[in-house]
Design a protein around this motif. Structure first.
Motif, PDB file in Angstrom:
ATOM      1  N   LYS A 233       3.621   4.520 -12.602  1.00 36.49           N
ATOM      2  CA  LYS A 233       4.670   3.864 -13.398  1.00 36.49           C
ATOM      3  C   LYS A 233       5.700   4.885 -13.887  1.00 36.49           C
ATOM      4  CE  LYS A 233       5.258   1.441 -17.723  1.00 36.49           C
ATOM      5  NZ  LYS A 233       4.726   1.536 -19.066  1.00 36.49           N
ATOM      6  N   GLU A 234       5.231   6.094 -14.215  1.00 33.88           N
ATOM      7  CA  GLU A 234       6.116   7.157 -14.704  1.00 33.88           C
ATOM      8  C   GLU A 234       6.780   7.932 -13.558  1.00 33.88           C
ATOM      9  OE1 GLU A 234       7.008   7.806 -17.920  1.00 33.88           O
ATOM     10  OE2 GLU A 234       5.965   5.912 -18.310  1.00 33.88           O
ATOM     11  N   ASN A 235       6.600   7.463 -12.341  1.00 31.50           N
ATOM     12  CA  ASN A 235       7.203   8.061 -11.144  1.00 31.50           C
ATOM     13  C   ASN A 235       6.744   9.495 -10.873  1.00 31.50           C
ATOM     14  OD1 ASN A 235       8.776   5.714 -10.531  1.00 31.50           O
ATOM     15  ND2 ASN A 235      10.148   6.318 -12.176  1.00 31.50           N
ATOM     16  N   LEU A 236       5.487   9.770 -11.228  1.00 28.77           N
ATOM     17  CA  LEU A 236       4.927  11.079 -10.912  1.00 28.77           C
ATOM     18  C   LEU A 236       4.260  11.075  -9.544  1.00 28.77           C
ATOM     19  CD1 LEU A 236       3.375  12.007 -14.370  1.00 28.77           C
ATOM     20  CD2 LEU A 236       5.470  12.915 -13.335  1.00 28.77           C
ATOM     21  N   ILE A 237       3.704   9.943  -9.160  1.00 24.86           N
ATOM     22  CA  ILE A 237       3.076   9.797  -7.850  1.00 24.86           C
ATOM     23  C   ILE A 237       3.529   8.486  -7.217  1.00 24.86           C
ATOM     24  CG2 ILE A 237       1.033  11.203  -8.350  1.00 24.86           C
ATOM     25  CD1 ILE A 237      -0.520   8.629  -8.897  1.00 24.86           C
ATOM     26  N   TYR A 238       3.582   8.492  -5.905  1.00 23.82           N
ATOM     27  CA  TYR A 238       3.979   7.308  -5.146  1.00 23.82           C
ATOM     28  C   TYR A 238       2.960   7.069  -4.034  1.00 23.82           C
ATOM     29  CZ  TYR A 238       8.621   7.982  -7.247  1.00 23.82           C
ATOM     30  OH  TYR A 238       9.662   8.146  -8.114  1.00 23.82           O
ATOM     31  N   PRO A 239       1.832   6.426  -4.362  1.00 20.17           N
ATOM     32  CA  PRO A 239       0.869   6.186  -3.290  1.00 20.17           C
ATOM     33  C   PRO A 239       1.410   5.172  -2.279  1.00 20.17           C
ATOM     34  CG  PRO A 239       0.192   5.060  -5.292  1.00 20.17           C
ATOM     35  CD  PRO A 239       1.392   5.891  -5.641  1.00 20.17           C
ATOM     36  N   ASN A 240       0.924   5.301  -1.060  1.00 26.04           N
ATOM     37  CA  ASN A 240       1.268   4.311  -0.046  1.00 26.04           C
ATOM     38  C   ASN A 240       0.577   2.999  -0.380  1.00 26.04           C
ATOM     39  OD1 ASN A 240       2.812   6.093   1.567  1.00 26.04           O
ATOM     40  ND2 ASN A 240       0.927   6.964   2.385  1.00 26.04           N
ATOM     41  N   ARG A 241       0.972   1.954   0.296  1.00 28.81           N
ATOM     42  CA  ARG A 241       0.350   0.637   0.125  1.00 28.81           C
ATOM     43  C   ARG A 241      -0.129   0.143   1.482  1.00 28.81           C
ATOM     44  NH1 ARG A 241       0.251  -1.626  -5.220  1.00 28.81           N
ATOM     45  NH2 ARG A 241       1.637  -0.328  -6.457  1.00 28.81           N
ATOM     46  N   ASP A 242      -1.271  -0.577   1.471  1.00 35.47           N
ATOM     47  CA  ASP A 242      -1.755  -1.150   2.722  1.00 35.47           C
ATOM     48  C   ASP A 242      -1.139  -2.528   2.916  1.00 35.47           C
ATOM     49  OD1 ASP A 242      -3.198  -2.947   1.129  1.00 35.47           O
ATOM     50  OD2 ASP A 242      -5.153  -2.032   1.556  1.00 35.47           O
ATOM     51  N   LYS A 243      -1.557  -3.234   3.964  1.00 33.01           N
ATOM     52  CA  LYS A 243      -0.960  -4.543   4.274  1.00 33.01           C
ATOM     53  C   LYS A 243      -1.214  -5.569   3.183  1.00 33.01           C
ATOM     54  CE  LYS A 243      -4.931  -5.894   6.972  1.00 33.01           C
ATOM     55  NZ  LYS A 243      -5.540  -5.972   8.234  1.00 33.01           N
ATOM     56  N   ASN A 244      -2.249  -5.338   2.354  1.00 35.98           N
ATOM     57  CA  ASN A 244      -2.540  -6.237   1.232  1.00 35.98           C
ATOM     58  C   ASN A 244      -1.933  -5.733  -0.072  1.00 35.98           C
ATOM     59  OD1 ASN A 244      -4.135  -8.030   2.799  1.00 35.98           O
ATOM     60  ND2 ASN A 244      -5.796  -6.539   2.725  1.00 35.98           N
ATOM     61  N   ASN A 245      -1.042  -4.748   0.035  1.00 31.37           N
ATOM     62  CA  ASN A 245      -0.335  -4.149  -1.094  1.00 31.37           C
ATOM     63  C   ASN A 245      -1.258  -3.382  -2.053  1.00 31.37           C
ATOM     64  OD1 ASN A 245       2.186  -3.537  -2.205  1.00 31.37           O
ATOM     65  ND2 ASN A 245       1.956  -5.109  -3.779  1.00 31.37           N
ATOM     66  N   ARG A 246      -2.411  -2.938  -1.560  1.00 27.30           N
ATOM     67  CA  ARG A 246      -3.300  -2.101  -2.367  1.00 27.30           C
ATOM     68  C   ARG A 246      -2.892  -0.647  -2.202  1.00 27.30           C
ATOM     69  NH1 ARG A 246      -7.900  -4.781   0.380  1.00 27.30           N
ATOM     70  NH2 ARG A 246      -8.044  -6.791  -0.616  1.00 27.30           N
ATOM     71  N   ARG A 247      -3.051   0.098  -3.268  1.00 21.43           N
ATOM     72  CA  ARG A 247      -2.722   1.525  -3.225  1.00 21.43           C
ATOM     73  C   ARG A 247      -3.655   2.248  -2.261  1.00 21.43           C
ATOM     74  NH1 ARG A 247      -2.215  -0.457  -8.222  1.00 21.43           N
ATOM     75  NH2 ARG A 247      -0.339   0.042  -9.407  1.00 21.43           N
ATOM     76  N   VAL A 248      -3.065   3.163  -1.494  1.00 20.10           N
ATOM     77  CA  VAL A 248      -3.827   3.997  -0.572  1.00 20.10           C
ATOM     78  C   VAL A 248      -3.404   5.440  -0.822  1.00 20.10           C
ATOM     79  CG1 VAL A 248      -4.316   4.533   1.845  1.00 20.10           C
ATOM     80  CG2 VAL A 248      -3.927   2.150   1.150  1.00 20.10           C
ATOM     81  N   TYR A 249      -4.372   6.256  -1.234  1.00 19.72           N
ATOM     82  CA  TYR A 249      -4.108   7.661  -1.548  1.00 19.72           C
ATOM     83  C   TYR A 249      -4.572   8.543  -0.398  1.00 19.72           C
ATOM     84  CZ  TYR A 249      -3.427   5.968  -6.301  1.00 19.72           C
ATOM     85  OH  TYR A 249      -2.976   5.301  -7.409  1.00 19.72           O
ATOM     86  N   THR A 250      -3.932   9.706  -0.276  1.00 14.76           N
ATOM     87  CA  THR A 250      -4.247  10.646   0.794  1.00 14.76           C
ATOM     88  C   THR A 250      -4.643  12.002   0.200  1.00 14.76           C
ATOM     89  OG1 THR A 250      -1.986  11.480   0.929  1.00 14.76           O
ATOM     90  CG2 THR A 250      -2.518   9.532   2.291  1.00 14.76           C
ATOM     91  N   ASP A 251      -5.070  12.896   1.080  1.00 13.01           N
ATOM     92  CA  ASP A 251      -5.371  14.259   0.636  1.00 13.01           C
ATOM     93  C   ASP A 251      -4.117  14.951   0.111  1.00 13.01           C
ATOM     94  OD1 ASP A 251      -8.126  14.198   1.154  1.00 13.01           O
ATOM     95  OD2 ASP A 251      -7.817  14.680   3.260  1.00 13.01           O
ATOM     96  N   GLU A 252      -2.967  14.613   0.672  1.00 11.46           N
ATOM     97  CA  GLU A 252      -1.704  15.170   0.155  1.00 11.46           C
ATOM     98  C   GLU A 252      -1.459  14.692  -1.276  1.00 11.46           C
ATOM     99  OE1 GLU A 252       3.076  15.071   1.046  1.00 11.46           O
ATOM    100  OE2 GLU A 252       1.716  14.720   2.722  1.00 11.46           O
ATOM    101  N   ASP A 253      -1.768  13.415  -1.544  1.00 12.67           N
ATOM    102  CA  ASP A 253      -1.657  12.896  -2.912  1.00 12.67           C
ATOM    103  C   ASP A 253      -2.592  13.660  -3.844  1.00 12.67           C
ATOM    104  OD1 ASP A 253       0.228  10.823  -2.353  1.00 12.67           O
ATOM    105  OD2 ASP A 253      -1.412   9.557  -1.611  1.00 12.67           O
ATOM    106  N   LYS A 254      -3.779  13.980  -3.353  1.00 13.94           N
ATOM    107  CA  LYS A 254      -4.741  14.736  -4.160  1.00 13.94           C
ATOM    108  C   LYS A 254      -4.167  16.105  -4.520  1.00 13.94           C
ATOM    109  CE  LYS A 254      -9.198  16.991  -4.003  1.00 13.94           C
ATOM    110  NZ  LYS A 254     -10.225  17.522  -3.122  1.00 13.94           N
TER     111      LYS A 254
END
Length: 125
Positions: A24-45
């Protein structure tokens, strides 16, 4: 590798609510899957661990937000990001200098008390 918000939460040691707040604070932008669920990656980590490190070093959230915005804008902002980090390092070095001075002062006080105690023990013996 990709992670759901629950998996990612455990991986980085933050609650799902905190991850949503960071988004919400625009610090991270996770990807979303086809069901609009957040999907995080090792790069996000890696990115999130860097954010946490900046917080540990007392970088103000406003500066972290600026750095995050610049990061997501891409390589064209490398100079600006480096400048932010250089300024923050300068702040940290000043904080360390102040902390070292205060530790030295406390050490002198402790040494004085220790000397007084040793002298009293010598008198009482």
């Amino acid at each position: 590798m990709s992670y759901s918000i629950g998996e990612f939460s455990q991986l980085v040691g933050l609650s799902a609510d905190t991850l949503r707040y960071y988004e919400k604070e625009n610090l991270i932008y996770p990807n979303r899957d086809k069901n609009n669920r957040r999907v995080y990656t090792d790069e996000d980590k890696s990115w999130l661990l860097f954010i946490l490190r900046l917080k540990e070093t007392a970088m103000p959230i406003k500066q972290i937000k600026t750095y995050a915005r610049l990061r997501y804008e891409g390589d064209k902002t490398s100079q600006e990001r480096m400048h932010l980090l250089l300024e923050h390092r300068k702040f940290m070095l000043e904080q360390r200098r102040t902390l070292d001075e205060n530790i030295d002062h406390l050490n002198r006080k402790i040494a004085n008390y220790q000397k007084q105690l040793n002298e009293r023990q010598g008198i009482q013996s």
